[in-house]
Design a protein around this motif. Structure first.
Motif, short mmCIF file in Angstrom:
data_model
loop_
_atom_site.label_atom_id
_atom_site.label_comp_id
_atom_site.label_asym_id
_atom_site.label_seq_id
_atom_site.Cartn_x
_atom_site.Cartn_y
_atom_site.Cartn_z
N HIS A 94 0.99 -1.27 -0.02
CA HIS A 94 -0.02 -0.05 -0.08
C HIS A 94 1.04 1.23 0.12
CE1 HIS A 94 -3.32 -2.66 0.36
NE2 HIS A 94 -4.42 -1.63 0.46
N SER A 116 -10.03 3.20 -0.22
CA SER A 116 -9.69 1.54 0.28
C SER A 116 -11.06 0.75 0.29
CB SER A 116 -8.88 1.64 1.42
OG SER A 116 -8.79 0.41 1.79
N GLU A 129 -4.36 -0.75 6.21
CA GLU A 129 -4.29 -0.16 5.11
C GLU A 129 -4.30 1.56 4.92
OE1 GLU A 129 -7.00 -2.17 2.34
OE2 GLU A 129 -6.27 -4.26 2.74
#
Length: 489
Positions: A94, A116, A129
């Motif tokens: 990421h 996301s 994330e």
């Protein structure tokens, strides 16, 4: 942690009504000068459940990101499949992705909004994330990301957020998410149904329930646009913004305020299910895809050749098992082949099982039957395995199951893959797709890829069926729609 009660589905009808047409008109006006490129990072292939005619890239090379940035569409997807990643791999990829995306957008003279896209039942690498994206974005831009937005509403899948409690429709009841089988996921389990409690639980207390900003259904239905916008303008230090929604108009109401806050200088990262990306990309509604749209000229060709299609079922949630049992009642002649996942505990066992299933599936399709390959419903994992070990084992099994499609010698009449990780691996590893077109949906919440010319079977209508979506008979309906006429009894 507070326990929340189940609600009858009829509670949705008792909520104050919103003026959907007026909200949509205001949103269209607000969107005109928004101008940002929306990049949706999808942790499995099912995030395109609400969109059509947009690109999905299966890698995040500089070439693919540049290509996506230069498209005319305001939105494109990158399939990360990060739900199958370890935590360390997720963080690493990421950061790489965000760095390349920010640079690519700048090179094209565009501003970027990163989404996301995660599971509507709250599974996945959260907040990891978003935190990895934040770090990379702030390093690249030198600007702070003021807030993180959570909006898990997904009407097509029966996921609603009311008074900050997230619910999953089961039959005629709305069940708090923390009380469902999804909350007991071996890798991504949780206990909280209230979004503030969920954020606090998953962050280990870094983001406290009482510090979050709550965008409630009552505010949205009363169209308190100025009040909601002011709340967003108060976001600092990556503060969580938790969004209720029980209808598409709620998402559009929130999006109006989000666009206004963004134009006023606030930057956000978004964690959402599939509903919000559709709105941010200004994607119109369209009818479900019919047989001719799915298969085109190949529909008649496949029927004439009397060659069968294949269904691959990797998901093992209760809903999938019920759909499999219902599929066994289909009028389409079928061969049901169980892939024994417990062969993973024997050296070379998975490879041997893959070869057996390929052989039997091709024999069935050559006889004009549909091959239904499904994983055995129980994994006899040794006691004491931790989450990372179980995830690693599930990836090994998924690779072996995906190998069934990779090993086919002939293009099937149709292909349906059931389950998020399964469908991602089939698309990227077995079909070798780099870029696909999200054509639309075959049933609500069930998207279709049209595979690119570089793929193993170009132009294939590839049905991506999430494990936790649909009614008991939905899989059966799809198969009977896709099957060549000559395969029906």
């Amino acid at each position: 942690m507070e326990q929340y009660s189940r609600l009858p589905i009829s509670v949705l009808e008792s909520l104050p009504e919103a003026d959907g047409e007026e909200i949509h008109r205001i949103y269209q006006e607000e969107w005109k000068d928004f101008g940002r490129k929306v990049l949706v990072l999808d942790d499995d292939p099912t995030g395109i459940q609400t969109v059509h005619d947009v690109s999905v890239y299966t890698d995040w090379s500089e070439q693919s990101l540049e290509e996506g940035m230069q498209e005319e569409n305001s939105l494109f997807f990158v399939l990360t499949n990060s739900r199958s990643f370890s935590a360390s791999q997720t963080e690493k990829e990421h950061k790489i992705l965000a760095e390349r995306a920010v640079k690519g957008a700048a090179a094209c003279g565009k501003k970027l909004l990163l989404v996301s896209r995660g599971d509507s039942t709250l599974r996945g690498h959260y907040p990891l994330e978003l935190e990895a994206l934040r770090e990379a974005v702030e390093q690249q831009t030198g600007r702070p990301v003021h807030g993180q937005i959570l909006c898990p509403f997904f009407r097509e899948g029966g996921r609603y957020t009311i008074n900050s409690v997230h619910y999953v429709k089961e039959g005629d009841m709305l069940v708090p998410a923390g009380q469902t089988e999804f909350a007991r996921d071996k890798t991504f389990g949780y206990h909280s149904s209230h979004l503030g409690e969920y954020v606090e639980e998953k962050s280990g207390g870094r983001y406290r329930k009482e510090d979050s900003i709550y965008i409630t259904l009552s505010m949205l239905r009363a169209q308190k646009l100025e009040e909601i916008t002011q709340l967003l303008l108060q976001a600092e230090n990556f503060r969580p913004v938790l969004v209720d929604a029980a209808a598409q108009s709620d998402v559009e109401t929130f999006a109006i305020c989000l666009l206004r806050a963004t134009k006023a200088g606030k930057d956000f990262l978004i964690r959402s299910a599939a509903a919000l990306p559709k709105v941010l990309g200004n994607i119109s509604d369209r009818p479900l895809l019919d047989r001719q749209e799915l298969l085109g000229a190949e529909a008649d060709e496949a029927a004439g050749e009397n060659y069968g299609g294949i269904v691959l079922i990797g998901s093992h949630v209760k809903k999938t098992t019920l759909q499999l049992e219902e599929l066994k009642k289909t009028r389409v002649p079928a061969e049901f082949l169980e892939f024994n996942v417990n062969t993973c505990f024997r050296k070379g066992g998975l490879a041997e099982e893959t070869r057996r299933v390929i052989r039997e599936a091709e024999e069935a399709m050559n006889r004009g039957k549909m091959a239904v390959v499904y994983t055995s419903r129980t994994l006899l994992a040794p006691e004491g395995m931790n989450g990372e070990e179980k995830l690693k084992l599930s990836v090994e099994i998924s690779d072996a199951v995906t190998g069934v499609i990779a090993g086919l010698h002939r293009k099937p009449a149709f292909l349906v893959a059931k389950g998020g990780i399964t469908s991602s691996d089939v698309g990227t590893k077995a079909l070798k797709v780099r870029k696909a077109l999200a054509a639309g949906q075959v049933q609500p919440g069930i998207p279709v890829w049209k595979t690119g010319p570089e793929s193993r079977f170009p132009g294939l209508a590839y049905i991506i069926f999430p494990g936790n979506v649909g009614e008991t008979d939905t899989l059966k309906k799809i198969v009977e729609l896709l099957a060549p006429a000559s395969l029906e009894e």
